[in-house]
Every structure is written in C-alpha cells, then in structure tokens.
Design a protein around this motif. Structure first.
Motif, PDB file in Angstrom:
ATOM      1  N   ARG A  81       0.809  -1.220   0.000  1.00  0.00           N
ATOM      2  CA  ARG A  81       0.000   0.000   0.000  1.00  0.00           C
ATOM      3  C   ARG A  81       0.848   1.279   0.000  1.00  0.00           C
ATOM      4  N   VAL A  82       2.149   1.154  -0.239  1.00  0.00           N
ATOM      5  CA  VAL A  82       3.022   2.329  -0.234  1.00  0.00           C
ATOM      6  C   VAL A  82       2.633   3.283  -1.359  1.00  0.00           C
ATOM      7  N   GLU A  83       2.409   2.737  -2.543  1.00  0.00           N
ATOM      8  CA  GLU A  83       2.073   3.588  -3.698  1.00  0.00           C
ATOM      9  C   GLU A  83       0.778   4.366  -3.456  1.00  0.00           C
ATOM     10  N   ALA A  84      -0.232   3.713  -2.944  1.00  0.00           N
ATOM     11  CA  ALA A  84      -1.515   4.386  -2.689  1.00  0.00           C
ATOM     12  C   ALA A  84      -1.364   5.473  -1.627  1.00  0.00           C
ATOM     13  N   ASN A  85      -0.588   5.191  -0.581  1.00  0.00           N
ATOM     14  CA  ASN A  85      -0.387   6.185   0.470  1.00  0.00           C
ATOM     15  C   ASN A  85       0.396   7.388  -0.039  1.00  0.00           C
ATOM     16  N   VAL A  86       1.377   7.159  -0.903  1.00  0.00           N
ATOM     17  CA  VAL A  86       2.155   8.269  -1.454  1.00  0.00           C
ATOM     18  C   VAL A  86       1.271   9.108  -2.386  1.00  0.00           C
ATOM     19  N   GLN A  87       0.420   8.463  -3.178  1.00  0.00           N
ATOM     20  CA  GLN A  87      -0.484   9.213  -4.050  1.00  0.00           C
ATOM     21  C   GLN A  87      -1.455  10.067  -3.232  1.00  0.00           C
ATOM     22  N   THR A  88      -1.931   9.543  -2.127  1.00  0.00           N
ATOM     23  CA  THR A  88      -2.792  10.327  -1.237  1.00  0.00           C
ATOM     24  C   THR A  88      -2.040  11.522  -0.671  1.00  0.00           C
ATOM     25  N   PHE A  89      -0.790  11.298  -0.282  1.00  0.00           N
ATOM     26  CA  PHE A  89       0.041  12.390   0.249  1.00  0.00           C
ATOM     27  C   PHE A  89       0.263  13.462  -0.818  1.00  0.00           C
ATOM     28  N   LEU A  90       0.524  13.039  -2.060  1.00  0.00           N
ATOM     29  CA  LEU A  90       0.757  13.992  -3.145  1.00  0.00           C
ATOM     30  C   LEU A  90      -0.493  14.793  -3.482  1.00  0.00           C
ATOM     31  N   ALA A  91      -1.667  14.189  -3.302  1.00  0.00           N
ATOM     32  CA  ALA A  91      -2.909  14.910  -3.575  1.00  0.00           C
ATOM     33  C   ALA A  91      -3.110  16.044  -2.574  1.00  0.00           C
ATOM     34  N   GLU A  92      -2.610  15.863  -1.368  1.00  0.00           N
ATOM     35  CA  GLU A  92      -2.784  16.877  -0.322  1.00  0.00           C
ATOM     36  C   GLU A  92      -1.628  17.866  -0.271  1.00  0.00           C
ATOM     37  N   ASN A  93      -0.438  17.476  -0.710  1.00  0.00           N
ATOM     38  CA  ASN A  93       0.759  18.318  -0.607  1.00  0.00           C
ATOM     39  C   ASN A  93       1.438  18.415  -1.969  1.00  0.00           C
ATOM     40  N   ASN A  94       2.009  19.561  -2.234  1.00  0.00           N
ATOM     41  CA  ASN A  94       2.723  19.777  -3.498  1.00  0.00           C
ATOM     42  C   ASN A  94       4.210  19.513  -3.255  1.00  0.00           C
ATOM     43  N   THR A  95       4.682  18.374  -3.696  1.00  0.00           N
ATOM     44  CA  THR A  95       6.086  18.026  -3.502  1.00  0.00           C
ATOM     45  C   THR A  95       6.572  17.186  -4.680  1.00  0.00           C
ATOM     46  N   ASP A  96       7.898  17.140  -4.840  1.00  0.00           N
ATOM     47  CA  ASP A  96       8.463  16.321  -5.914  1.00  0.00           C
ATOM     48  C   ASP A  96       9.620  15.470  -5.407  1.00  0.00           C
ATOM     49  N   SER A  97       9.735  15.324  -4.090  1.00  0.00           N
ATOM     50  CA  SER A  97      10.848  14.537  -3.556  1.00  0.00           C
ATOM     51  C   SER A  97      10.369  13.656  -2.407  1.00  0.00           C
ATOM     52  N   ALA A  98      11.107  12.568  -2.221  1.00  0.00           N
ATOM     53  CA  ALA A  98      10.800  11.625  -1.149  1.00  0.00           C
ATOM     54  C   ALA A  98      12.090  11.199  -0.477  1.00  0.00           C
ATOM     55  N   VAL A  99      11.987  10.951   0.822  1.00  0.00           N
ATOM     56  CA  VAL A  99      13.132  10.497   1.616  1.00  0.00           C
ATOM     57  C   VAL A  99      12.759   9.158   2.233  1.00  0.00           C
ATOM     58  N   VAL A 100      13.593   8.156   1.980  1.00  0.00           N
ATOM     59  CA  VAL A 100      13.397   6.839   2.571  1.00  0.00           C
ATOM     60  C   VAL A 100      14.522   6.621   3.566  1.00  0.00           C
ATOM     61  N   GLN A 101      14.134   6.451   4.825  1.00  0.00           N
ATOM     62  CA  GLN A 101      15.114   6.230   5.890  1.00  0.00           C
ATOM     63  C   GLN A 101      15.057   4.747   6.265  1.00  0.00           C
TER      64      GLN A 101
END
Length: 132
Positions: A81-101
């Motif tokens: 469900r990572v892809e779906a959660n990231v798409q939801t995050f992108l719909a709410e926030n304007n960003t073009d970068s991701a950090v994986v720790q």
C-alpha cells in the motif's frame, strides 16, 4: 478699352484632388507591400513567483526499520500500500521529492520495492538515508 481675356478677374486655384488620390494610392501600396518579420531571439526560462518558492514543501518521508516494517507519517503501512499512500500524500501536498530512511539491517529487497512504488506514484526525486 476692351479686355481680351476675361479670366483676369477670377482667382487662380489648384485642384488638390488628384494629388490626394496619388498620396492615398502610394500609402496603400506601401502598407500592402510591407513585410513584417518576427524577430528571433532566445527563449528565457524565468523563475516562478517568489510567493510559491517561499512556501516550505513537505517531503514524502518513509521509514523502514530492521524488521522490514514500513512507517509513513509515524503510522505503519503495508508494503503493498506504499504507492496508494504516497499518491494520497501527493494529492494533499505539493512536492516532488521523497526520503526513505532505512535501518542498517533492513533487507535490500524491501528498500528497492518501496523505492519502486514511490516512483510509480509519481515522485521523481528520491533520497535514501541509512540509519545506524
């Protein structure tokens, strides 16, 4: 005495109509034959407004612990469900970068799968941070 020419009493005048006709014909000729050339130049990419760049944008932040559990916004999510959660995050926030720790002992396959899903979600810039 008798006058031979009776035109001495009339004022001499010049008819301006033919001259104005010629001037207007020349004006029309020059307007029609003039070619307008589009000037060539460089296309300049100007920066966006200062107002838009001053807004801090949130990055997609995902943490993977040594057991392979994935956390996004301090909430555990399933690897499918990572892809779906990231798409939801992108719909709410304007960003073009991701950090994986990722923890040092995390399996590489889990990290690669998370990175693939983030890329499929539409985030072009990825960063990986290894946590000791």
């Amino acid at each position: 005495m008798k006058k031979k020419h009776g035109s001495e009493s009339e004022d001499a005048s010049i008819d301006m109509t033919p001259m104005l006709d010629i001037v207007f014909i020349m004006l029309i000729f020059f307007i029609v034959t003039t070619s307008f050339v589009k000037e060539k130049g460089l296309i300049v990419n100007r920066p966006d407004d200062q107002q838009q760049t001053n807004k801090p944008s949130k990055n997609v932040s995902i943490r993977i612990d040594e057991n392979g559990f994935i956390y996004m916004n301090n909430r555990q999510i399933d690897i499918k469900r990572v892809e779906a959660n990231v798409q939801t995050f992108l719909a709410e926030n304007n960003t073009d970068s991701a950090v994986v720790q990722a923890a040092e002992k995390t399996k590489h396959g889990v990290v690669v799968e998370v990175l693939n899903q983030i890329t499929r979600a539409g985030v072009p810039k990825l960063s990986v941070v290894v946590k000791n």
